[in-house]
Design a protein around this motif. Sequence first.
Motif, PDB file in Angstrom:
ATOM      1  N   ILE A  95      -3.918   3.289   4.494  1.00 25.41           N
ATOM      2  CA  ILE A  95      -4.239   4.129   3.341  1.00 25.41           C
ATOM      3  C   ILE A  95      -5.582   4.817   3.579  1.00 25.41           C
ATOM      4  CG2 ILE A  95      -4.523   4.197   0.842  1.00 25.41           C
ATOM      5  CD1 ILE A  95      -1.730   3.318   1.889  1.00 25.41           C
ATOM      6  N   ASN A  96      -6.543   4.040   4.026  1.00 26.16           N
ATOM      7  CA  ASN A  96      -7.835   4.563   4.490  1.00 26.16           C
ATOM      8  C   ASN A  96      -8.383   3.572   5.509  1.00 26.16           C
ATOM      9  OD1 ASN A  96      -9.316   2.477   3.023  1.00 26.16           O
ATOM     10  ND2 ASN A  96      -8.898   3.658   1.166  1.00 26.16           N
ATOM     11  N   ALA A  97      -9.617   3.754   5.936  1.00 24.22           N
ATOM     12  CA  ALA A  97     -10.164   2.949   7.027  1.00 24.22           C
ATOM     13  C   ALA A  97     -10.128   1.451   6.753  1.00 24.22           C
ATOM     14  CB  ALA A  97     -11.595   3.383   7.326  1.00 24.22           C
ATOM     15  N   THR A  98     -10.187   1.063   5.476  1.00 22.60           N
ATOM     16  CA  THR A  98     -10.239  -0.365   5.148  1.00 22.60           C
ATOM     17  C   THR A  98      -9.137  -0.796   4.178  1.00 22.60           C
ATOM     18  OG1 THR A  98     -11.859   0.099   3.399  1.00 22.60           O
ATOM     19  CG2 THR A  98     -12.728  -0.544   5.571  1.00 22.60           C
ATOM     20  N   THR A  99      -8.079  -0.039   4.098  1.00 18.93           N
ATOM     21  CA  THR A  99      -6.963  -0.388   3.201  1.00 18.93           C
ATOM     22  C   THR A  99      -5.624  -0.157   3.901  1.00 18.93           C
ATOM     23  OG1 THR A  99      -8.275   0.351   1.305  1.00 18.93           O
ATOM     24  CG2 THR A  99      -5.919  -0.016   0.941  1.00 18.93           C
ATOM     25  N   TYR A 100      -4.763  -1.171   3.838  1.00 19.83           N
ATOM     26  CA  TYR A 100      -3.416  -1.061   4.397  1.00 19.83           C
ATOM     27  C   TYR A 100      -2.416  -1.601   3.382  1.00 19.83           C
ATOM     28  CZ  TYR A 100      -5.321  -0.258   9.097  1.00 19.83           C
ATOM     29  OH  TYR A 100      -5.973   0.254  10.182  1.00 19.83           O
ATOM     30  N   ARG A 101      -1.182  -1.107   3.455  1.00 15.95           N
ATOM     31  CA  ARG A 101      -0.105  -1.611   2.600  1.00 15.95           C
ATOM     32  C   ARG A 101       1.125  -1.931   3.450  1.00 15.95           C
ATOM     33  NH1 ARG A 101       0.308   1.355  -3.333  1.00 15.95           N
ATOM     34  NH2 ARG A 101      -1.757   0.706  -4.089  1.00 15.95           N
ATOM     35  N   ALA A 102       1.859  -2.963   3.001  1.00 12.05           N
ATOM     36  CA  ALA A 102       3.100  -3.341   3.673  1.00 12.05           C
ATOM     37  C   ALA A 102       4.172  -3.599   2.626  1.00 12.05           C
ATOM     38  CB  ALA A 102       2.879  -4.589   4.513  1.00 12.05           C
ATOM     39  N   THR A 103       5.396  -3.194   2.946  1.00 11.43           N
ATOM     40  CA  THR A 103       6.532  -3.385   2.045  1.00 11.43           C
ATOM     41  C   THR A 103       7.490  -4.410   2.639  1.00 11.43           C
ATOM     42  OG1 THR A 103       6.375  -1.091   1.274  1.00 11.43           O
ATOM     43  CG2 THR A 103       8.445  -2.242   0.872  1.00 11.43           C
ATOM     44  N   LEU A 104       7.917  -5.358   1.813  1.00 11.83           N
ATOM     45  CA  LEU A 104       8.795  -6.425   2.274  1.00 11.83           C
ATOM     46  C   LEU A 104      10.234  -5.956   2.441  1.00 11.83           C
ATOM     47  CD1 LEU A 104       7.587  -9.414   0.075  1.00 11.83           C
ATOM     48  CD2 LEU A 104       7.191  -9.085   2.508  1.00 11.83           C
ATOM     49  N   ARG A 105      10.926  -6.589   3.372  1.00  7.95           N
ATOM     50  CA  ARG A 105      12.334  -6.330   3.600  1.00  7.95           C
ATOM     51  C   ARG A 105      13.141  -6.733   2.365  1.00  7.95           C
ATOM     52  NH1 ARG A 105      13.104  -9.816   7.789  1.00  7.95           N
ATOM     53  NH2 ARG A 105      14.282 -11.377   6.619  1.00  7.95           N
ATOM     54  N   LYS A 106      13.977  -5.847   1.893  1.00  8.94           N
ATOM     55  CA  LYS A 106      14.763  -6.110   0.703  1.00  8.94           C
ATOM     56  C   LYS A 106      15.774  -7.228   0.965  1.00  8.94           C
ATOM     57  CE  LYS A 106      17.619  -3.731  -2.763  1.00  8.94           C
ATOM     58  NZ  LYS A 106      18.246  -2.439  -3.156  1.00  8.94           N
ATOM     59  N   SER A 124       0.231 -16.961   1.514  1.00  5.54           N
ATOM     60  CA  SER A 124       0.191 -17.296   2.942  1.00  5.54           C
ATOM     61  C   SER A 124      -1.119 -16.873   3.586  1.00  5.54           C
ATOM     62  CB  SER A 124       1.374 -16.637   3.664  1.00  5.54           C
ATOM     63  OG  SER A 124       2.602 -17.102   3.148  1.00  5.54           O
ATOM     64  N   PHE A 125      -1.611 -15.681   3.215  1.00  7.74           N
ATOM     65  CA  PHE A 125      -2.874 -15.217   3.773  1.00  7.74           C
ATOM     66  C   PHE A 125      -4.058 -15.955   3.148  1.00  7.74           C
ATOM     67  CE2 PHE A 125      -0.342 -11.804   5.487  1.00  7.74           C
ATOM     68  CZ  PHE A 125      -1.016 -11.442   6.640  1.00  7.74           C
ATOM     69  N   GLU A 126      -3.999 -16.201   1.852  1.00 13.12           N
ATOM     70  CA  GLU A 126      -5.127 -16.866   1.186  1.00 13.12           C
ATOM     71  C   GLU A 126      -5.322 -18.289   1.685  1.00 13.12           C
ATOM     72  OE1 GLU A 126      -4.430 -16.439  -3.013  1.00 13.12           O
ATOM     73  OE2 GLU A 126      -5.466 -14.485  -3.089  1.00 13.12           O
ATOM     74  N   ARG A 127      -4.227 -18.997   1.978  1.00 12.88           N
ATOM     75  CA  ARG A 127      -4.383 -20.366   2.469  1.00 12.88           C
ATOM     76  C   ARG A 127      -4.970 -20.371   3.883  1.00 12.88           C
ATOM     77  NH1 ARG A 127       0.526 -22.673   5.139  1.00 12.88           N
ATOM     78  NH2 ARG A 127       0.164 -24.655   4.087  1.00 12.88           N
ATOM     79  N   ILE A 144     -10.333  -9.545   7.038  1.00 10.01           N
ATOM     80  CA  ILE A 144      -9.628  -9.407   5.761  1.00 10.01           C
ATOM     81  C   ILE A 144     -10.528  -9.850   4.607  1.00 10.01           C
ATOM     82  CG2 ILE A 144      -7.692 -10.212   4.353  1.00 10.01           C
ATOM     83  CD1 ILE A 144      -6.015 -10.410   6.861  1.00 10.01           C
ATOM     84  N   ASP A 145     -10.693  -8.974   3.644  1.00 11.19           N
ATOM     85  CA  ASP A 145     -11.488  -9.290   2.458  1.00 11.19           C
ATOM     86  C   ASP A 145     -10.606  -9.914   1.379  1.00 11.19           C
ATOM     87  OD1 ASP A 145     -13.504  -9.467   0.578  1.00 11.19           O
ATOM     88  OD2 ASP A 145     -13.348  -7.369  -0.029  1.00 11.19           O
ATOM     89  N   ARG A 146      -9.523  -9.222   1.033  1.00 11.50           N
ATOM     90  CA  ARG A 146      -8.606  -9.772   0.033  1.00 11.50           C
ATOM     91  C   ARG A 146      -7.212  -9.176   0.213  1.00 11.50           C
ATOM     92  NH1 ARG A 146     -11.817  -6.052  -2.598  1.00 11.50           N
ATOM     93  NH2 ARG A 146     -10.738  -4.430  -3.819  1.00 11.50           N
ATOM     94  N   THR A 154       5.476  -5.256  -2.493  1.00 16.82           N
ATOM     95  CA  THR A 154       4.417  -4.498  -1.810  1.00 16.82           C
ATOM     96  C   THR A 154       3.116  -5.280  -1.832  1.00 16.82           C
ATOM     97  OG1 THR A 154       5.439  -2.453  -2.581  1.00 16.82           O
ATOM     98  CG2 THR A 154       3.213  -2.290  -1.668  1.00 16.82           C
ATOM     99  N   VAL A 155       2.463  -5.336  -0.679  1.00 16.65           N
ATOM    100  CA  VAL A 155       1.197  -6.061  -0.538  1.00 16.65           C
ATOM    101  C   VAL A 155       0.132  -5.105  -0.037  1.00 16.65           C
ATOM    102  CG1 VAL A 155       0.023  -7.975   0.602  1.00 16.65           C
ATOM    103  CG2 VAL A 155       2.428  -8.188   0.007  1.00 16.65           C
ATOM    104  N   GLU A 156      -1.070  -5.243  -0.594  1.00 13.47           N
ATOM    105  CA  GLU A 156      -2.190  -4.405  -0.153  1.00 13.47           C
ATOM    106  C   GLU A 156      -3.284  -5.283   0.441  1.00 13.47           C
ATOM    107  OE1 GLU A 156      -3.640  -0.658  -2.198  1.00 13.47           O
ATOM    108  OE2 GLU A 156      -5.235  -2.069  -2.780  1.00 13.47           O
ATOM    109  N   PHE A 157      -3.823  -4.819   1.565  1.00 14.90           N
ATOM    110  CA  PHE A 157      -4.905  -5.513   2.253  1.00 14.90           C
ATOM    111  C   PHE A 157      -6.182  -4.687   2.157  1.00 14.90           C
ATOM    112  CE2 PHE A 157      -1.002  -6.900   4.229  1.00 14.90           C
ATOM    113  CZ  PHE A 157      -1.195  -8.254   4.471  1.00 14.90           C
ATOM    114  N   LYS A 158      -7.258  -5.314   1.710  1.00 18.71           N
ATOM    115  CA  LYS A 158      -8.578  -4.701   1.732  1.00 18.71           C
ATOM    116  C   LYS A 158      -9.397  -5.395   2.823  1.00 18.71           C
ATOM    117  CE  LYS A 158      -8.609  -1.695  -1.742  1.00 18.71           C
ATOM    118  NZ  LYS A 158      -8.926  -0.253  -1.543  1.00 18.71           N
ATOM    119  N   LEU A 159      -9.979  -4.597   3.705  1.00 24.80           N
ATOM    120  CA  LEU A 159     -10.731  -5.144   4.818  1.00 24.80           C
ATOM    121  C   LEU A 159     -12.233  -5.107   4.541  1.00 24.80           C
ATOM    122  CD1 LEU A 159      -8.853  -3.540   7.847  1.00 24.80           C
ATOM    123  CD2 LEU A 159      -8.157  -5.411   6.350  1.00 24.80           C
TER     124      LEU A 159
END
Length: 517
Positions: A95-106, A124-127, A144-146, A154-159
Motif C-alpha cells: 500500500i505504501n513503504a510501511t503498509t501491506y495487505r493480504a487477502t485469504l483464500r476463500k 498467529s503473528f501476535e503470538r 512488523i509493528d502490528r 483481509t489482513v493489514e501489516f504496519k511495519l
Amino acid sequence: MRYTSAIGVATAITAGLSACGGPASSGDGTGGSGGDGDTIEAGIAYPLSTGFDPMITSGATPYAANMHIFEGLVDLDPVTLVARPTLATEMPKKINATTYRATLRKGATFHDGSAVTADDVVFSFERVLDPKNASLMAQFVPFIDRVTAVDASTVEFKLKYAFALFPSRISVVRIVPKKIAGADAKAFDSKPVGSGPYRFVSAVREDKIVMEKYDEYNGPHPAKAKKMVWRLISDPSARVSALKSGRVQAIEDVPYIDVKGFTGQDKVESVQSFGLLFLMFNCADARFEDKRVRQALHYALDTDKIISTALLGNAAAATGYVPATHPDYHKAATVYAHDPAKAKKLLAEAGVDKLSFTLMLTDNGWVKDIAPLIKESWAAVGVDASLDIQQSAAQYAEIDKGNFHALAAPGDPSVFGNDADLLLRWFYYGFWPENRYGWKGTPAYKRAKSLLDKAAAEPDAGKRKELWGQVTDLVADEAALYPVLHRKLPTAWREGTLTGFEPLPTTGLSFIDVGRA
C-alpha cells in the motif's frame, strides 16, 4: 535438528507424542509396497526432538512435517526456496513503504473443519511477536509493528520501517487456529492442527509420524497420496536398507560412502545447499582477540583434503558467506585457500608462539569424520588442538555459559528463508554475536549491523546485494564465525514409485505435489 540443534537454538522437547491425533485410516503402510498402494513411506534421519508448534519447533523432523500440515500466507517452494502465495490469494500488496495487505483464500479451513479467518492470522503473528513466547521465528520479522484484521478475509501489516523483502519473509509464520492453539499451547504442540494438504494423525518419538490427506483442502497444493508414514530411522545403514528393500520410497541424508552404491531403480542425487561447516572462536578469549589468529587457523585448513577425504567430494570450499550457486553470492575479498606459510606468518605477526586450545565439535557423523583432518591441518603449522566431540545440545549449553575456546559445527538457517538478509542476520546480528562468540561492542559488529539495517530498507535490489557483499567482506576478514565449506545433501529414492519427487537443498524431505506412481 541438523540446522538448529547444531547451531544451538533452544529445544522445546514435548512429551507424550505417541499415538496423538485422530484415527488413522486402515493399516499404517507397513508393507514393502507401501500399504494400500496410495501411501508414501519415507526414511527420516532424525527422531522427534521437539513438538510441532510452528512458532517454536526446532526439530528437523517436525519442521519438515509442518511443511505439509501448516500453511503460511506465503510459503517457500521446498525445492527452489522461492516464495509463493498459499493461504493468501496472491503475494501481499504494498500500500505504501510501511503498509501491506493480504487477502485469504476463500473457503480455506483448518483440519478441525473451522474456517481460516483474518483473526487467526492476526493471532498467529501476535503470538510469534510476543517476547513471552520466545518464538524462534520472531528474529526473522522484527520489522512488523502490528497486524490487524481489516475484515474477515483481509489482513493489514504496519511495519516499523520499510523492509523490501517483506512479501517473502512472512513465510516464516505459519497460520494456526486461534481457538485451539490459544486454548492449550502444550496440547497443540503435540497434536498440531493446520490448514495444509495433510492432517496429523499420530507420532511416536523414535518410530514414525503418520499423516493423511485432508479432503477439504482447497489450496494450490492438494495432497496426491491418501496417507504418509514417515519412518524415523536414525541409523544410516538401516535407512539405506529400508530403501533398497522397498520398505520406503525415499530417504534423506544418505551417507556419503553409500552414494555410489545405488544402482538400478534406486536413484541418489546430491544437491548443493547453503548448509555449512563453520568455525566459531570465542573472541573474548585472549587467544582469539586478534583476528590474525583466527585468519591463520582458516588459512591452515586443507579444505580440499577435508572435502575429498571426509565428504568424498560432496561439498564446496567457502569462497563467500553463501555458496557460489546462491543468487546473492558475493566472492569475499578474503578467500581462505590452503596456505600454511601465510598461517605461520599471521601467527608470528600476532605474537603467538605456541597456540593450544580445545576445539568443540558436534557429533554429527560427517563432522566426526572431518575432526581429525582439522587437527592434522593445524598441527602442521604448530597449533595444538584438543578435540571435544559431544552432542550439540551439550556443546551449546557450555558455549552459552561462555565455557569454550573454539567450535566447528554445522548450520543451515536456509530452511527459514534463502535471502542473504536472513542468512546473514542468523549468525551476525543479535543473539549469536552478542551471546556466543563475543563480538558485541566491537567496531566490526557495529558496522555489520549498520550495513544490514541499511540493506533492509534499500528498495533497489542491486544496491541491496552490494551492501550484503560489504557485510560478506567484513565477516570474512574478521573470521569470528565463518564457513569452511558448504556441503551437498544426498537424497535417495526408488524410481517409478513416486511422481513429482525432487531432492531438497535443505534438510528434510518434501512430498508437496508428490504422489505414488
